[in-house]
Design a protein around this motif. Structure first.
Motif, PDB file in Angstrom:
ATOM      1  N   THR A   1       0.821  -1.216   0.000  1.00  0.00           N
ATOM      2  CA  THR A   1       0.000   0.000   0.000  1.00  0.00           C
ATOM      3  C   THR A   1       0.857   1.269   0.000  1.00  0.00           C
ATOM      4  OG1 THR A   1      -1.739  -1.171   1.206  1.00  0.00           O
ATOM      5  CG2 THR A   1      -1.829   1.240   1.191  1.00  0.00           C
ATOM      6  N   ASP A   2       1.937   1.273   0.767  1.00  0.00           N
ATOM      7  CA  ASP A   2       2.732   2.488   0.950  1.00  0.00           C
ATOM      8  C   ASP A   2       3.828   2.664  -0.095  1.00  0.00           C
ATOM      9  OD1 ASP A   2       1.179   2.834   3.174  1.00  0.00           O
ATOM     10  OD2 ASP A   2       2.687   2.065   4.585  1.00  0.00           O
ATOM     11  N   ALA A   3       4.249   1.581  -0.746  1.00  0.00           N
ATOM     12  CA  ALA A   3       5.392   1.681  -1.656  1.00  0.00           C
ATOM     13  C   ALA A   3       5.052   1.247  -3.077  1.00  0.00           C
ATOM     14  CB  ALA A   3       6.560   0.850  -1.128  1.00  0.00           C
ATOM     15  N   VAL A   4       4.485   0.054  -3.239  1.00  0.00           N
ATOM     16  CA  VAL A   4       4.288  -0.492  -4.588  1.00  0.00           C
ATOM     17  C   VAL A   4       3.238   0.309  -5.357  1.00  0.00           C
ATOM     18  CG1 VAL A   4       3.637  -2.520  -5.916  1.00  0.00           C
ATOM     19  CG2 VAL A   4       4.994  -2.781  -3.837  1.00  0.00           C
ATOM     20  N   VAL A   5       2.084   0.538  -4.739  1.00  0.00           N
ATOM     21  CA  VAL A   5       1.002   1.243  -5.437  1.00  0.00           C
ATOM     22  C   VAL A   5       1.399   2.676  -5.806  1.00  0.00           C
ATOM     23  CG1 VAL A   5      -1.369   2.087  -5.229  1.00  0.00           C
ATOM     24  CG2 VAL A   5      -0.779  -0.201  -4.415  1.00  0.00           C
ATOM     25  N   PRO A   6       1.956   3.478  -4.902  1.00  0.00           N
ATOM     26  CA  PRO A   6       2.380   4.834  -5.315  1.00  0.00           C
ATOM     27  C   PRO A   6       3.494   4.829  -6.365  1.00  0.00           C
ATOM     28  CG  PRO A   6       2.202   4.690  -2.932  1.00  0.00           C
ATOM     29  CD  PRO A   6       2.107   3.299  -3.445  1.00  0.00           C
ATOM     30  N   PHE A   7       4.399   3.850  -6.283  1.00  0.00           N
ATOM     31  CA  PHE A   7       5.472   3.800  -7.273  1.00  0.00           C
ATOM     32  C   PHE A   7       4.934   3.470  -8.662  1.00  0.00           C
ATOM     33  CE2 PHE A   7       8.690   1.266  -9.572  1.00  0.00           C
ATOM     34  CZ  PHE A   7       9.647   2.251  -9.746  1.00  0.00           C
ATOM     35  N   GLU A   8       4.012   2.513  -8.744  1.00  0.00           N
ATOM     36  CA  GLU A   8       3.416   2.185 -10.038  1.00  0.00           C
ATOM     37  C   GLU A   8       2.591   3.344 -10.589  1.00  0.00           C
ATOM     38  OE1 GLU A   8       3.942  -0.363 -11.881  1.00  0.00           O
ATOM     39  OE2 GLU A   8       5.206  -1.484 -10.487  1.00  0.00           O
ATOM     40  N   ALA A   9       2.026   4.140  -9.708  1.00  0.00           N
ATOM     41  CA  ALA A   9       1.245   5.301 -10.145  1.00  0.00           C
ATOM     42  C   ALA A   9       2.119   6.493 -10.487  1.00  0.00           C
ATOM     43  CB  ALA A   9       0.241   5.683  -9.065  1.00  0.00           C
ATOM     44  N   GLY A  10       3.421   6.403 -10.266  1.00  0.00           N
ATOM     45  CA  GLY A  10       4.325   7.493 -10.576  1.00  0.00           C
ATOM     46  C   GLY A  10       4.396   8.569  -9.521  1.00  0.00           C
TER      47      GLY A  10
ATOM     48  N   LEU B   1       5.922   8.197  -6.539  1.00  0.00           N
ATOM     49  CA  LEU B   1       7.176   8.078  -5.806  1.00  0.00           C
ATOM     50  C   LEU B   1       8.308   7.729  -6.763  1.00  0.00           C
ATOM     51  CD1 LEU B   1       6.091   5.993  -2.661  1.00  0.00           C
ATOM     52  CD2 LEU B   1       6.377   8.466  -2.806  1.00  0.00           C
ATOM     53  N   THR B   2       9.479   8.222  -6.460  1.00  0.00           N
ATOM     54  CA  THR B   2      10.650   7.821  -7.219  1.00  0.00           C
ATOM     55  C   THR B   2      11.138   6.469  -6.701  1.00  0.00           C
ATOM     56  OG1 THR B   2      12.158   8.956  -5.693  1.00  0.00           O
ATOM     57  CG2 THR B   2      11.282  10.233  -7.562  1.00  0.00           C
ATOM     58  N   GLN B   3      12.179   5.952  -7.324  1.00  0.00           N
ATOM     59  CA  GLN B   3      12.694   4.646  -6.920  1.00  0.00           C
ATOM     60  C   GLN B   3      13.247   4.683  -5.498  1.00  0.00           C
ATOM     61  OE1 GLN B   3      15.458   3.297  -9.915  1.00  0.00           O
ATOM     62  NE2 GLN B   3      14.180   4.071 -11.559  1.00  0.00           N
ATOM     63  N   GLU B   4      14.033   5.702  -5.179  1.00  0.00           N
ATOM     64  CA  GLU B   4      14.593   5.795  -3.838  1.00  0.00           C
ATOM     65  C   GLU B   4      13.499   5.983  -2.793  1.00  0.00           C
ATOM     66  OE1 GLU B   4      17.478   8.838  -3.778  1.00  0.00           O
ATOM     67  OE2 GLU B   4      18.874   7.838  -5.154  1.00  0.00           O
ATOM     68  N   GLU B   5      12.512   6.799  -3.087  1.00  0.00           N
ATOM     69  CA  GLU B   5      11.405   6.999  -2.142  1.00  0.00           C
ATOM     70  C   GLU B   5      10.605   5.717  -1.964  1.00  0.00           C
ATOM     71  OE1 GLU B   5      10.595  11.760  -3.082  1.00  0.00           O
ATOM     72  OE2 GLU B   5       9.301  10.199  -3.932  1.00  0.00           O
ATOM     73  N   ALA B   6      10.410   4.951  -3.048  1.00  0.00           N
ATOM     74  CA  ALA B   6       9.676   3.691  -2.945  1.00  0.00           C
ATOM     75  C   ALA B   6      10.429   2.673  -2.095  1.00  0.00           C
ATOM     76  CB  ALA B   6       9.411   3.119  -4.342  1.00  0.00           C
ATOM     77  N   LEU B   7      11.757   2.596  -2.261  1.00  0.00           N
ATOM     78  CA  LEU B   7      12.546   1.670  -1.447  1.00  0.00           C
ATOM     79  C   LEU B   7      12.500   2.062   0.036  1.00  0.00           C
ATOM     80  CD1 LEU B   7      15.686   1.143  -3.723  1.00  0.00           C
ATOM     81  CD2 LEU B   7      13.825  -0.476  -3.289  1.00  0.00           C
ATOM     82  N   THR B   8      12.567   3.347   0.307  1.00  0.00           N
ATOM     83  CA  THR B   8      12.482   3.804   1.694  1.00  0.00           C
ATOM     84  C   THR B   8      11.117   3.495   2.302  1.00  0.00           C
ATOM     85  OG1 THR B   8      14.042   5.582   1.190  1.00  0.00           O
ATOM     86  CG2 THR B   8      12.727   5.799   3.200  1.00  0.00           C
ATOM     87  N   ALA B   9      10.057   3.716   1.521  1.00  0.00           N
ATOM     88  CA  ALA B   9       8.708   3.429   2.009  1.00  0.00           C
ATOM     89  C   ALA B   9       8.491   1.937   2.203  1.00  0.00           C
ATOM     90  CB  ALA B   9       7.668   3.992   1.030  1.00  0.00           C
ATOM     91  N   ALA B  10       9.102   1.101   1.340  1.00  0.00           N
ATOM     92  CA  ALA B  10       8.954  -0.349   1.478  1.00  0.00           C
ATOM     93  C   ALA B  10       9.719  -0.882   2.680  1.00  0.00           C
ATOM     94  CB  ALA B  10       9.433  -1.042   0.204  1.00  0.00           C
ATOM     95  N   ALA B  11      10.846  -0.268   2.999  1.00  0.00           N
ATOM     96  CA  ALA B  11      11.654  -0.744   4.126  1.00  0.00           C
ATOM     97  C   ALA B  11      11.058  -0.345   5.473  1.00  0.00           C
ATOM     98  CB  ALA B  11      13.075  -0.198   4.012  1.00  0.00           C
ATOM     99  N   ALA B  12      10.246   0.703   5.513  1.00  0.00           N
ATOM    100  CA  ALA B  12       9.724   1.189   6.794  1.00  0.00           C
ATOM    101  C   ALA B  12       8.868   0.157   7.524  1.00  0.00           C
ATOM    102  CB  ALA B  12       8.945   2.484   6.573  1.00  0.00           C
ATOM    103  N   PRO B  13       7.879  -0.506   6.891  1.00  0.00           N
ATOM    104  CA  PRO B  13       7.101  -1.519   7.639  1.00  0.00           C
ATOM    105  C   PRO B  13       7.946  -2.717   8.070  1.00  0.00           C
ATOM    106  CG  PRO B  13       5.933  -0.826   5.643  1.00  0.00           C
ATOM    107  CD  PRO B  13       7.320  -0.281   5.543  1.00  0.00           C
ATOM    108  N   ILE B  14       8.902  -3.115   7.253  1.00  0.00           N
ATOM    109  CA  ILE B  14       9.764  -4.248   7.617  1.00  0.00           C
ATOM    110  C   ILE B  14      10.639  -3.875   8.809  1.00  0.00           C
ATOM    111  CG2 ILE B  14      11.560  -5.811   6.792  1.00  0.00           C
ATOM    112  CD1 ILE B  14      10.431  -5.498   4.003  1.00  0.00           C
ATOM    113  N   ARG B  15      11.186  -2.668   8.802  1.00  0.00           N
ATOM    114  CA  ARG B  15      11.984  -2.200   9.935  1.00  0.00           C
ATOM    115  C   ARG B  15      11.126  -2.138  11.209  1.00  0.00           C
ATOM    116  NH1 ARG B  15      16.653   0.801   9.292  1.00  0.00           N
ATOM    117  NH2 ARG B  15      15.885   2.266  10.856  1.00  0.00           N
ATOM    118  N   GLN B  16       9.878  -1.695  11.065  1.00  0.00           N
ATOM    119  CA  GLN B  16       8.998  -1.612  12.222  1.00  0.00           C
ATOM    120  C   GLN B  16       8.726  -3.003  12.795  1.00  0.00           C
ATOM    121  OE1 GLN B  16       7.874   1.333  13.549  1.00  0.00           O
ATOM    122  NE2 GLN B  16       7.088   0.106  15.243  1.00  0.00           N
TER     123      GLN B  16
END
Length: 306
Positions: free
Chosen positions: A171-180, A182-197
């Protein structure tokens, strides 16, 4: 003594004549570049060291035969023309700076190659598979259930435990990245946040402090200030600790059964009979009556929520 001119001698004579003819025809012949029919090509005559000349040939023996010298092109259109020295062009997805299809496939294949390590080390898989292994060892059933079954159970339980985290990543990384959005770096940061939590919730602060001290880094107690190189090993240590604690609790009732059976056999004078052979049916009976698999799986899953 007469000699006859046989067919063998005739064949040798014909071969010698053919070789002499080939050598004569190839004498003094050179290779030249032919005329380029394009209007911008240079069409001056060939100047060679031999007396043979042809007005339809271009260049000389000591000059390059390409139309333009290397590095003379000033635009992409110039590079697209036939030029021996400059024929390689690189186009990166129309120059928009985003990942094209080929590079995305390469990244996906790389992730698939390292996916087993990520699943084992960054999820609940480690704790679950170790607990299931301890349960099988405590029952002393050797290979029942087999490793394939244990790994399958651990994978499905891992998907169950990690489902909220994976949903947050999508929800936080894949969907916004596919919609354009988020950039690649922002998408990776957003994807890592739930895993880090998730990892931080299963990690003791003492383990984090230990690795932060080793790396000579100060930590103010916030999750955002923990580098991933510190959070991952701290999470793994806690997973091993929790798995062995649960495994010890599983072993206790089965050790009691082993001690009772061994004492009974010794009192009966049956020294040569292995106690494990007699205790294993009683262990299985106790495990079935207590609904052991439900208790083991319930305990290991609940350990991620409390």
């Amino acid at each position: 003594m007469k000699r006859y001119f046989s067919g063998y001698h005739l064949a040798k004579l014909i071969c010698l004549l053919m070789v002499a003819g080939i050598l004569y025809l190839s004498w003094g012949q050179n290779a030249y570049a032919v005329e380029d029919n394009r209007p911008e090509a240079v069409t001056e005559s060939v100047v060679t060291d031999t007396p043979y000349r042809d007005s339809n040939l271009t260049g000389t023996e000591n000059e390059r035969t390409n139309v333009d010298p290397p590095g003379a092109s000033e635009s992409a259109e110039d590079l697209a023309e036939l030029n021996i020295a400059n024929t390689v062009t690189v186009t990166y997805n129309n120059g928009n700076g985003s990942v094209n299809g080929t590079l995305r496939i390469l990244i996906i294949l790389t992730l698939i190659a390292i996916a087993p390590s990520l699943i084992i080390m960054l999820t609940s898989f480690t704790r679950i598979i170790i607990v299931l292994h301890f349960a099988r060892q405590a029952l002393n059933t050797q290979t029942a259930p087999p490793n394939t079954v244990l790994i399958g159970i651990a994978l499905f339980l891992t998907f169950y435990v990690m489902q909220p985290t994976m949903a947050a990543v999508y929800t936080d990384a894949v969907v916004p990245f596919e919609a354009g959005e988020l950039t690649q770096e922002e998408a990776l940061t957003a994807a890592a946040a739930p895993i880090r939590q998730f990892m931080y919730g299963q990690t003791q602060k003492s383990d984090v402090n230990f690795f932060m001290d080793l790396s000579r880094t100060e930590w103010n107690g916030e999750l955002d200030d923990i580098p991933i190189s510190v959070l991952v090993p701290a999470f793994i240590i806690n997973e091993l600790r929790q798995a062995f604690i649960i495994g010890f609790l599983i072993y206790i009732p089965f050790i009691v059964i082993d001690m009772v059976v061994a004492s009974t056999l010794m009192s009966m004078g049956m020294m040569m009979l292995p106690p494990t052979t007699i205790s294993m049916p009683f262990k299985i009976l106790l495990f079935v009556l207590a609904d052991g698999w439900y208790l083991v799986i319930k305990g290991v899953v609940e350990s991620f929520y409390y």
